[in-house]
Design a protein around this motif. Structure first.
Motif, PDB file in Angstrom:
ATOM      1  N   UNK A 109       0.855  -1.176   0.000  1.00 24.96           N
ATOM      2  CA  UNK A 109       0.000   0.000   0.000  1.00 24.96           C
ATOM      3  C   UNK A 109       0.891   1.226   0.000  1.00 24.96           C
ATOM      4  N   UNK A 110       0.709   2.092  -0.994  1.00 22.95           N
ATOM      5  CA  UNK A 110       1.483   3.325  -1.080  1.00 22.95           C
ATOM      6  C   UNK A 110       0.768   4.516  -0.474  1.00 22.95           C
ATOM      7  N   UNK A 111      -0.496   4.373  -0.154  1.00 21.17           N
ATOM      8  CA  UNK A 111      -1.254   5.458   0.473  1.00 21.17           C
ATOM      9  C   UNK A 111      -0.930   5.496   1.961  1.00 21.17           C
ATOM     10  N   UNK A 112      -1.076   6.681   2.586  1.00 19.49           N
ATOM     11  CA  UNK A 112      -0.911   6.723   4.040  1.00 19.49           C
ATOM     12  C   UNK A 112      -1.908   5.774   4.711  1.00 19.49           C
ATOM     13  N   UNK A 113      -1.477   5.084   5.733  1.00 18.97           N
ATOM     14  CA  UNK A 113      -2.354   4.152   6.429  1.00 18.97           C
ATOM     15  C   UNK A 113      -3.344   4.868   7.346  1.00 18.97           C
ATOM     16  N   UNK A 114      -2.999   6.068   7.788  1.00 21.81           N
ATOM     17  CA  UNK A 114      -3.876   6.838   8.660  1.00 21.81           C
ATOM     18  C   UNK A 114      -4.971   7.505   7.830  1.00 21.81           C
ATOM     19  N   UNK A 115      -6.244   7.206   8.104  1.00 21.74           N
ATOM     20  CA  UNK A 115      -7.345   7.740   7.293  1.00 21.74           C
ATOM     21  C   UNK A 115      -7.341   9.265   7.168  1.00 21.74           C
ATOM     22  N   UNK A 116      -6.937   9.959   8.214  1.00 22.84           N
ATOM     23  CA  UNK A 116      -6.963  11.425   8.165  1.00 22.84           C
ATOM     24  C   UNK A 116      -5.870  12.006   7.264  1.00 22.84           C
ATOM     25  N   UNK A 117      -4.919  11.189   6.829  1.00 19.14           N
ATOM     26  CA  UNK A 117      -3.830  11.665   5.977  1.00 19.14           C
ATOM     27  C   UNK A 117      -3.994  11.305   4.500  1.00 19.14           C
ATOM     28  N   UNK A 118      -4.986  10.497   4.174  1.00 18.01           N
ATOM     29  CA  UNK A 118      -5.131  10.102   2.776  1.00 18.01           C
ATOM     30  C   UNK A 118      -6.381  10.720   2.158  1.00 18.01           C
ATOM     31  N   UNK A 119      -6.368  10.748   0.858  1.00 15.29           N
ATOM     32  CA  UNK A 119      -7.499  11.297   0.094  1.00 15.29           C
ATOM     33  C   UNK A 119      -8.505  10.191  -0.184  1.00 15.29           C
ATOM     34  N   UNK A 120      -9.278  10.334  -1.250  1.00 13.59           N
ATOM     35  CA  UNK A 120     -10.354   9.404  -1.555  1.00 13.59           C
ATOM     36  C   UNK A 120      -9.943   8.159  -2.309  1.00 13.59           C
ATOM     37  N   UNK A 121      -8.649   7.959  -2.513  1.00 14.93           N
ATOM     38  CA  UNK A 121      -8.199   6.746  -3.194  1.00 14.93           C
ATOM     39  C   UNK A 121      -7.167   6.025  -2.339  1.00 14.93           C
ATOM     40  N   UNK A 122      -7.032   4.740  -2.607  1.00 14.40           N
ATOM     41  CA  UNK A 122      -5.982   3.930  -2.001  1.00 14.40           C
ATOM     42  C   UNK A 122      -5.091   3.482  -3.146  1.00 14.40           C
ATOM     43  N   UNK A 123      -3.798   3.660  -2.978  1.00 13.38           N
ATOM     44  CA  UNK A 123      -2.851   3.319  -4.033  1.00 13.38           C
ATOM     45  C   UNK A 123      -2.046   2.092  -3.640  1.00 13.38           C
ATOM     46  N   UNK A 124      -2.059   1.106  -4.529  1.00 12.51           N
ATOM     47  CA  UNK A 124      -1.359  -0.158  -4.301  1.00 12.51           C
ATOM     48  C   UNK A 124      -0.264  -0.335  -5.328  1.00 12.51           C
ATOM     49  N   UNK A 125       0.827  -0.943  -4.924  1.00 10.90           N
ATOM     50  CA  UNK A 125       1.909  -1.295  -5.838  1.00 10.90           C
ATOM     51  C   UNK A 125       2.211  -2.770  -5.601  1.00 10.90           C
ATOM     52  N   UNK A 126       1.361  -3.667  -6.150  1.00 14.51           N
ATOM     53  CA  UNK A 126       1.531  -5.092  -5.870  1.00 14.51           C
ATOM     54  C   UNK A 126       2.848  -5.663  -6.373  1.00 14.51           C
ATOM     55  N   UNK A 127       3.349  -5.127  -7.469  1.00 12.22           N
ATOM     56  CA  UNK A 127       4.642  -5.529  -8.010  1.00 12.22           C
ATOM     57  C   UNK A 127       5.143  -4.374  -8.865  1.00 12.22           C
ATOM     58  N   UNK A 128       6.143  -3.619  -8.397  1.00  9.11           N
ATOM     59  CA  UNK A 128       6.612  -2.450  -9.155  1.00  9.11           C
ATOM     60  C   UNK A 128       7.019  -2.758 -10.585  1.00  9.11           C
TER      61      UNK A 128
END
Length: 85
Positions: free
Chosen positions: A1-20
Motif C-alpha cells: 500500500x502506497x497510500x498513508x495508512x492513517x485515514x486522516x492523511x489520505x485522500x479518496x483513493x488507495x494506491x497499491x503497488x503489488x509488483x513495481x
C-alpha cells in the motif's frame, strides 16, 4: 500500500503497488476484466473506495490482483504501454 495508512492523511483513493515491475500491466488486466482502476507511475494502482464503490467491488479488485499475479495474465499487456488511464 502506497497510500498513508492513517485515514486522516489520505485522500479518496488507495494506491497499491503489488509488483513495481508490472503494476501498470496489472492495471491494464484489471480494466480488461471491467474493474475500474487508475494507474500512476511511481504511485501504483489507484482504487477508489467511495460511496459508489461497494466493499464487495473493492474485495473483487484485490482478489483479481492476486489472480493476475498468480496466473501471469498481466504479461499480455507488457508490449502496449500507454500512460493514459
Amino acid at each position: 500500500v502506497n497510500s498513508p495508512l492513517e485515514p486522516e492523511l489520505r485522500a479518496g483513493t488507495v494506491t497499491l503497488e503489488p509488483n513495481p515491475a508490472c503494476s501498470y500491466e496489472i492495471s491494464r488486466e484489471l480494466i480488461a476484466r471491467n474493474i475500474v482502476v487508475d494507474y500512476r507511475a511511481k504511485a501504483g494502482i489507484r482504487i477508489a473506495p467511495h460511496f459508489y464503490t461497494s466493499d464487495a467491488e473493492i474485495h473483487q479488485a484485490i482478489v483479481a490482483i492476486r489472480e493476475i499475479l498468480a496466473d501471469g495474465s498481466w504479461q499480455k499487456h507488457a508490449s502496449s504501454r500507454s500512460f493514459v488511464t
